[in-house]
Scaffold this motif. Structure first.
Motif, PDB file in Angstrom:
ATOM      1  N   HIS A 165      -6.419   4.750 -11.775  1.00 47.89           N
ATOM      2  CA  HIS A 165      -6.084   4.293 -10.484  1.00 47.89           C
ATOM      3  C   HIS A 165      -4.789   4.647 -10.185  1.00 47.89           C
ATOM      4  CE1 HIS A 165      -5.659   1.392  -7.269  1.00 47.89           C
ATOM      5  NE2 HIS A 165      -4.617   1.141  -7.695  1.00 47.89           N
ATOM      6  N   ASN A 166      -4.531   5.204  -8.903  1.00 56.98           N
ATOM      7  CA  ASN A 166      -3.344   5.503  -8.372  1.00 56.98           C
ATOM      8  C   ASN A 166      -3.425   5.320  -6.971  1.00 56.98           C
ATOM      9  OD1 ASN A 166      -1.242   7.192  -6.919  1.00 56.98           O
ATOM     10  ND2 ASN A 166      -1.097   8.147  -9.060  1.00 56.98           N
ATOM     11  N   GLU A 167      -2.663   4.118  -6.462  1.00 57.94           N
ATOM     12  CA  GLU A 167      -2.906   3.687  -5.034  1.00 57.94           C
ATOM     13  C   GLU A 167      -2.231   4.895  -4.035  1.00 57.94           C
ATOM     14  OE1 GLU A 167      -1.316  -0.063  -2.514  1.00 57.94           O
ATOM     15  OE2 GLU A 167      -1.180  -0.192  -4.765  1.00 57.94           O
ATOM     16  N   GLU A 168      -1.323   5.419  -4.349  1.00 55.68           N
ATOM     17  CA  GLU A 168      -0.728   6.551  -3.632  1.00 55.68           C
ATOM     18  C   GLU A 168      -1.425   7.747  -3.155  1.00 55.68           C
ATOM     19  OE1 GLU A 168       3.176   9.234  -3.131  1.00 55.68           O
ATOM     20  OE2 GLU A 168       3.521   7.386  -4.283  1.00 55.68           O
ATOM     21  N   ASN A 213      -4.730   7.482  -3.747  1.00 54.73           N
ATOM     22  CA  ASN A 213      -6.350   6.887  -3.179  1.00 54.73           C
ATOM     23  C   ASN A 213      -6.946   7.213  -4.282  1.00 54.73           C
ATOM     24  OD1 ASN A 213      -7.812   5.294  -1.801  1.00 54.73           O
ATOM     25  ND2 ASN A 213      -8.430   7.209  -0.644  1.00 54.73           N
ATOM     26  N   ASN A 266      -9.452   5.980  -7.490  1.00 55.01           N
ATOM     27  CA  ASN A 266      -9.881   4.709  -8.382  1.00 55.01           C
ATOM     28  C   ASN A 266     -11.232   5.203  -8.900  1.00 55.01           C
ATOM     29  OD1 ASN A 266      -9.891   1.925  -9.276  1.00 55.01           O
ATOM     30  ND2 ASN A 266     -10.405   1.331  -7.301  1.00 55.01           N
TER      31      ASN A 266
END
Length: 214
Positions: free
Chosen positions: A51-54, A56, A58
């Motif tokens: 997961h890496n929110e920045e 995007n 997942n």
């Protein structure tokens, strides 16, 4: 003077507490390591998420690995990797390719054969939270790489208090990426085929696979 003395005592108390927590964490990890090394072989079925929110990102998938000493059979993302003690063979059915290469000796590379023992060196240890997960007591230990140039910020290892087996690994990178490995099944000392870690190059050639040697 009293204020300075109070501050000194607080600093000393905090330092002692941190040292005790570190020693307690190391002691637990030593128990886990000795338990793992006592088994003839280990099979682990696991869930893997990234997961890496920045960015995007997942993703979630699963895999499994069978280990005996340094040898291993690793199934992941539809590919298979075998290490027979000398060479690493990576089979990708989708591309009908096999890559043969020498064993990676980089101490910073976590290979499948190191995935349950990698924490033994190169980290500072801290005692973290205790969680009750589906009736199991999972004690987390926080690992921080000693190498300040490491791309890894922290690793949380969740250990089953009763079995002393690793249940979960949560790795947080300095780039914000969080990788989580959760053990679904942990089996030990299973009957293994004598050819489990043997690669049959002739078989793959006959099946039309392209062989790449590095």
């Amino acid at each position: 003077m009293k204020l300075k003395l109070s501050i000194l005592l607080l600093v000393l108390s905090t330092s002692i507490s941190m040292a005790q927590n570190s020693a307690k964490a190391k002691s637990l990890l030593d128990e886990v390591y000795n338990k793992v090394k006592s088994y003839d072989n280990i099979f682990v079925d696991f869930k893997y998420s990234l997961h890496n929110e920045e960015a995007n990102i997942n993703t979630e998938t699963r895999g499994d690995v069978t280990m005996q000493g340094d040898k291993y059979l690793f199934n992941y993302l539809g590919s298979k990797q075998v290490y027979d003690g000398n060479k690493v063979y990576t089979v990708v059915p989708e591309n009908e390719e096999v890559t043969i290469e020498e064993k990676l000796d980089d101490e910073n590379t976590i290979t499948p054969s190191k995935m349950l023992t990698f924490y033994k060196q190169g980290h500072n240890y801290d005692w973290d939270i205790l969680q009750n997960i589906q009736g199991r007591k999972i004690q987390f230990v926080k690992l921080t790489p000693i190498d300040t140039n490491s791309e890894i910020k922290t690793i949380l290892l969740g250990i089953d208090v009763e079995t002393k087996h690793i249940y979960k690994l949560i790795e947080t990178g300095k780039n914000g990426t969080k990788t989580t490995i959760t053990v679904n099944s942990f089996k030990i000392d299973q009957p293994l085929s004598k050819t489990l870690f043997t690669f049959d190059e002739k078989k793959y050639k006959n099946d039309g696979y392209y062989i790449i040697r590095n």
